[in-house]
Design a protein around this motif. Structure first.
Motif, PDB file in Angstrom:
ATOM      1  N   ILE A 194       0.837  -1.202   0.000  1.00 53.32           N
ATOM      2  CA  ILE A 194       0.000   0.000   0.000  1.00 53.32           C
ATOM      3  C   ILE A 194       0.871   1.251   0.000  1.00 53.32           C
ATOM      4  CG2 ILE A 194      -1.673   1.338   1.360  1.00 53.32           C
ATOM      5  CD1 ILE A 194      -2.767  -1.397   2.352  1.00 53.32           C
ATOM      6  N   ALA A 195       1.977   1.218   0.761  1.00 50.94           N
ATOM      7  CA  ALA A 195       2.858   2.381   0.844  1.00 50.94           C
ATOM      8  C   ALA A 195       3.540   2.696  -0.481  1.00 50.94           C
ATOM      9  CB  ALA A 195       3.910   2.155   1.932  1.00 50.94           C
ATOM     10  N   LEU A 196       3.724   1.691  -1.318  1.00 46.70           N
ATOM     11  CA  LEU A 196       4.501   1.879  -2.544  1.00 46.70           C
ATOM     12  C   LEU A 196       3.666   1.988  -3.822  1.00 46.70           C
ATOM     13  CD1 LEU A 196       7.376  -0.707  -1.899  1.00 46.70           C
ATOM     14  CD2 LEU A 196       7.630   1.780  -2.002  1.00 46.70           C
ATOM     15  N   ALA A 197       2.571   1.262  -3.897  1.00 49.18           N
ATOM     16  CA  ALA A 197       1.971   0.952  -5.199  1.00 49.18           C
ATOM     17  C   ALA A 197       0.941   1.957  -5.678  1.00 49.18           C
ATOM     18  CB  ALA A 197       1.334  -0.439  -5.153  1.00 49.18           C
ATOM     19  N   ASP A 198       0.822   2.013  -7.003  1.00 54.11           N
ATOM     20  CA  ASP A 198      -0.336   2.642  -7.642  1.00 54.11           C
ATOM     21  C   ASP A 198      -1.512   1.678  -7.686  1.00 54.11           C
ATOM     22  OD1 ASP A 198       0.932   5.164  -8.457  1.00 54.11           O
ATOM     23  OD2 ASP A 198       2.103   3.919  -9.825  1.00 54.11           O
ATOM     24  N   ARG A 199      -1.194   0.377  -7.856  1.00 53.42           N
ATOM     25  CA  ARG A 199      -2.228  -0.657  -7.916  1.00 53.42           C
ATOM     26  C   ARG A 199      -1.754  -1.890  -7.181  1.00 53.42           C
ATOM     27  NH1 ARG A 199      -2.213  -1.692 -13.945  1.00 53.42           N
ATOM     28  NH2 ARG A 199      -3.607  -3.430 -13.493  1.00 53.42           N
ATOM     29  N   LEU A 200      -2.724  -2.608  -6.604  1.00 48.87           N
ATOM     30  CA  LEU A 200      -2.473  -3.874  -5.946  1.00 48.87           C
ATOM     31  C   LEU A 200      -3.146  -4.982  -6.756  1.00 48.87           C
ATOM     32  CD1 LEU A 200      -3.364  -2.810  -2.282  1.00 48.87           C
ATOM     33  CD2 LEU A 200      -1.115  -2.743  -3.380  1.00 48.87           C
ATOM     34  N   ILE A 201      -2.378  -5.973  -7.152  1.00 51.54           N
ATOM     35  CA  ILE A 201      -2.901  -7.112  -7.897  1.00 51.54           C
ATOM     36  C   ILE A 201      -2.860  -8.330  -6.975  1.00 51.54           C
ATOM     37  CG2 ILE A 201      -2.693  -8.549  -9.954  1.00 51.54           C
ATOM     38  CD1 ILE A 201      -3.218  -5.626 -10.603  1.00 51.54           C
ATOM     39  N   PHE A 202      -4.047  -8.850  -6.628  1.00 50.34           N
ATOM     40  CA  PHE A 202      -4.131 -10.016  -5.755  1.00 50.34           C
ATOM     41  C   PHE A 202      -4.291 -11.264  -6.605  1.00 50.34           C
ATOM     42  CE2 PHE A 202      -5.293  -6.478  -3.072  1.00 50.34           C
ATOM     43  CZ  PHE A 202      -4.614  -6.754  -1.894  1.00 50.34           C
ATOM     44  N   LEU A 203      -3.449 -12.264  -6.324  1.00 54.73           N
ATOM     45  CA  LEU A 203      -3.360 -13.457  -7.149  1.00 54.73           C
ATOM     46  C   LEU A 203      -3.818 -14.688  -6.376  1.00 54.73           C
ATOM     47  CD1 LEU A 203       0.163 -12.570  -8.514  1.00 54.73           C
ATOM     48  CD2 LEU A 203      -1.997 -12.348  -9.771  1.00 54.73           C
ATOM     49  N   SER A 204      -4.425 -15.611  -7.101  1.00 56.07           N
ATOM     50  CA  SER A 204      -4.974 -16.823  -6.492  1.00 56.07           C
ATOM     51  C   SER A 204      -3.886 -17.879  -6.308  1.00 56.07           C
ATOM     52  CB  SER A 204      -6.067 -17.387  -7.397  1.00 56.07           C
ATOM     53  OG  SER A 204      -5.485 -17.981  -8.540  1.00 56.07           O
ATOM     54  N   PRO A 205      -4.171 -18.914  -5.505  1.00 54.80           N
ATOM     55  CA  PRO A 205      -3.308 -20.098  -5.504  1.00 54.80           C
ATOM     56  C   PRO A 205      -3.297 -20.719  -6.893  1.00 54.80           C
ATOM     57  CG  PRO A 205      -4.820 -20.121  -3.638  1.00 54.80           C
ATOM     58  CD  PRO A 205      -5.288 -19.028  -4.543  1.00 54.80           C
ATOM     59  N   PRO A 206      -2.315 -21.596  -7.186  1.00 53.82           N
ATOM     60  CA  PRO A 206      -2.232 -22.205  -8.517  1.00 53.82           C
ATOM     61  C   PRO A 206      -3.500 -22.971  -8.871  1.00 53.82           C
ATOM     62  CG  PRO A 206      -0.248 -22.620  -7.238  1.00 53.82           C
ATOM     63  CD  PRO A 206      -1.235 -22.033  -6.299  1.00 53.82           C
ATOM     64  N   PRO A 207      -3.886 -22.935 -10.153  1.00 49.07           N
ATOM     65  CA  PRO A 207      -3.262 -22.136 -11.210  1.00 49.07           C
ATOM     66  C   PRO A 207      -3.562 -20.645 -11.027  1.00 49.07           C
ATOM     67  CG  PRO A 207      -5.199 -23.248 -12.066  1.00 49.07           C
ATOM     68  CD  PRO A 207      -4.986 -23.768 -10.677  1.00 49.07           C
ATOM     69  N   MET A 208      -2.516 -19.838 -11.057  1.00 48.52           N
ATOM     70  CA  MET A 208      -2.615 -18.439 -10.683  1.00 48.52           C
ATOM     71  C   MET A 208      -3.486 -17.640 -11.646  1.00 48.52           C
ATOM     72  SD  MET A 208       0.509 -15.809  -9.909  1.00 48.52           S
ATOM     73  CE  MET A 208       0.906 -15.444 -11.626  1.00 48.52           C
ATOM     74  N   ARG A 209      -4.414 -16.875 -11.042  1.00 52.08           N
ATOM     75  CA  ARG A 209      -5.251 -15.931 -11.776  1.00 52.08           C
ATOM     76  C   ARG A 209      -5.337 -14.645 -10.959  1.00 52.08           C
ATOM     77  NH1 ARG A 209      -7.791 -20.944 -12.309  1.00 52.08           N
ATOM     78  NH2 ARG A 209      -8.330 -21.586 -14.429  1.00 52.08           N
ATOM     79  N   ILE A 210      -5.786 -13.586 -11.596  1.00 50.13           N
ATOM     80  CA  ILE A 210      -5.995 -12.335 -10.876  1.00 50.13           C
ATOM     81  C   ILE A 210      -7.350 -12.389 -10.184  1.00 50.13           C
ATOM     82  CG2 ILE A 210      -6.335  -9.844 -11.097  1.00 50.13           C
ATOM     83  CD1 ILE A 210      -4.315  -9.875 -13.381  1.00 50.13           C
ATOM     84  N   ILE A 211      -7.340 -12.202  -8.871  1.00 49.02           N
ATOM     85  CA  ILE A 211      -8.565 -12.176  -8.079  1.00 49.02           C
ATOM     86  C   ILE A 211      -9.110 -10.754  -7.975  1.00 49.02           C
ATOM     87  CG2 ILE A 211      -9.558 -12.635  -5.807  1.00 49.02           C
ATOM     88  CD1 ILE A 211      -8.810 -15.140  -7.399  1.00 49.02           C
ATOM     89  N   SER A 212      -8.225  -9.793  -7.716  1.00 47.84           N
ATOM     90  CA  SER A 212      -8.640  -8.391  -7.578  1.00 47.84           C
ATOM     91  C   SER A 212      -7.540  -7.484  -8.100  1.00 47.84           C
ATOM     92  CB  SER A 212      -8.934  -8.030  -6.116  1.00 47.84           C
ATOM     93  OG  SER A 212     -10.001  -8.784  -5.603  1.00 47.84           O
ATOM     94  N   ASP A 213      -7.943  -6.377  -8.685  1.00 49.54           N
ATOM     95  CA  ASP A 213      -7.033  -5.343  -9.183  1.00 49.54           C
ATOM     96  C   ASP A 213      -7.522  -4.030  -8.576  1.00 49.54           C
ATOM     97  OD1 ASP A 213      -5.680  -3.375 -10.622  1.00 49.54           O
ATOM     98  OD2 ASP A 213      -5.803  -4.456 -12.525  1.00 49.54           O
ATOM     99  N   ILE A 214      -6.805  -3.531  -7.572  1.00 53.19           N
ATOM    100  CA  ILE A 214      -7.323  -2.452  -6.739  1.00 53.19           C
ATOM    101  C   ILE A 214      -6.378  -1.256  -6.754  1.00 53.19           C
ATOM    102  CG2 ILE A 214      -7.959  -1.802  -4.372  1.00 53.19           C
ATOM    103  CD1 ILE A 214      -8.641  -4.802  -3.952  1.00 53.19           C
ATOM    104  N   PRO A 215      -6.842  -0.082  -7.151  1.00 51.27           N
ATOM    105  CA  PRO A 215      -5.992   1.113  -7.110  1.00 51.27           C
ATOM    106  C   PRO A 215      -5.794   1.591  -5.677  1.00 51.27           C
ATOM    107  CG  PRO A 215      -8.209   1.700  -7.807  1.00 51.27           C
ATOM    108  CD  PRO A 215      -8.183   0.197  -7.698  1.00 51.27           C
ATOM    109  N   VAL A 216      -4.625   2.151  -5.412  1.00 50.91           N
ATOM    110  CA  VAL A 216      -4.338   2.751  -4.105  1.00 50.91           C
ATOM    111  C   VAL A 216      -4.512   4.262  -4.263  1.00 50.91           C
ATOM    112  CG1 VAL A 216      -2.647   3.066  -2.264  1.00 50.91           C
ATOM    113  CG2 VAL A 216      -2.703   0.910  -3.555  1.00 50.91           C
TER     114      VAL A 216
END
Length: 247
Positions: A194-216
């Motif tokens: 949160i301190a660094l990012a413009d966006r946070l990409i949350f990834l699932s357990p394998p097989p990896m997919r994007i769960i959430s793409d959240i702007p900070v």
């Protein structure tokens, strides 16, 4: 226009165990990163974050899909900061930075980066005499020095105590503001992300997919305010409770 476009239909590898089963690491992953955007990737251990960085870096080409960096992926310059600083023990700090240049190293640039990361006084010291935090700062300088098209950072502050991690993170953030680059940063620390990012990409357990793409949406000038970081974290977890299981 995205500076990085990632489209991975499938990344599968063999387990290497006696049963030699196939393991699908990534499936149907679509991600775009804008120019000079700082994006953090978060997900459970073993979900494939390092695998994805290695694919972007060209260290792993065994996958179905494509990765485009800028206009010419084949000629893109990539800076990579690994979990281990990977400094050459027989070279001084300065020599460990100069080694990435095929021709005469740019002395003025190296001087400026050493000063920015508060390492000017130890540039003739060998890595074994440095703390882990200082070694990580050298690795960051080495990646920035080539002026990469994209900077990949794989948990660069792992194993540091909290004060050291905070110091290196603040120095990295200051350096990135002075010299903006497109960054993909893997972290296991939500507050750090949160301190660094413009966006946070949350990834699932394998097989990896994007769960959430959240702007900070915390203003950059407030990123050192721990209360702001904590308030954003608590709001994020309340709005997206499934994220708790990914950290």
């Amino acid at each position: 226009m995205n500076d990085i476009t990632i489209s991975i239909q499938d990344k599968t590898y063999r387990s290497g165990h006696l049963d030699d089963r196939q393991h699908q690491a990534i499936a149907d992953l679509q991600l775009g990163v804008g120019r000079n955007e700082f994006v953090c990737l978060l997900g459970p251990s073993g979900c494939g974050k390092t695998t994805l960085l290695n694919m972007i870096a060209g260290l792993d080409s065994h996958y179905q899909g494509h990765i485009r960096i800028g206009s010419q992926a084949a000629t893109a310059k990539i800076g990579y900061v690994f979990q281990n600083p990977r400094l050459l023990p027989w070279y001084t700090v300065r020599q460990n930075i100069e080694v990435v240049f095929a021709q005469t190293p740019p002395a003025a640039l190296i001087d400026a980066l050493l000063a920015d990361m508060q390492l000017s006084d130890v540039q003739q010291v060998y890595p074994e005499r440095l703390s882990l935090g200082m070694q990580r700062r050298v690795a960051i300088i080495r990646a920035f020095a080539i002026n990469p098209d994209i900077l990949l950072m794989d948990e660069p502050f792992v194993s540091l105590d909290a004060p050291s991690a905070r110091q290196v993170r603040n120095l990295l953030y200051s350096l990135w503001q002075q010299r903006p680059h497109t960054v993909l940063f893997v972290s296991h620390d939500l507050r750090e992300a949160i301190a660094l990012a413009d966006r946070l990409i949350f990834l699932s357990p394998p097989p990896m997919r994007i769960i959430s793409d959240i702007p900070v949406n915390i203003p950059r000038e407030l990123r050192n305010d721990e209360a702001q970081i904590e308030a954003f974290r608590e709001h994020l977890l309340s709005q997206h409770p499934a994220i708790n299981g990914l950290l």
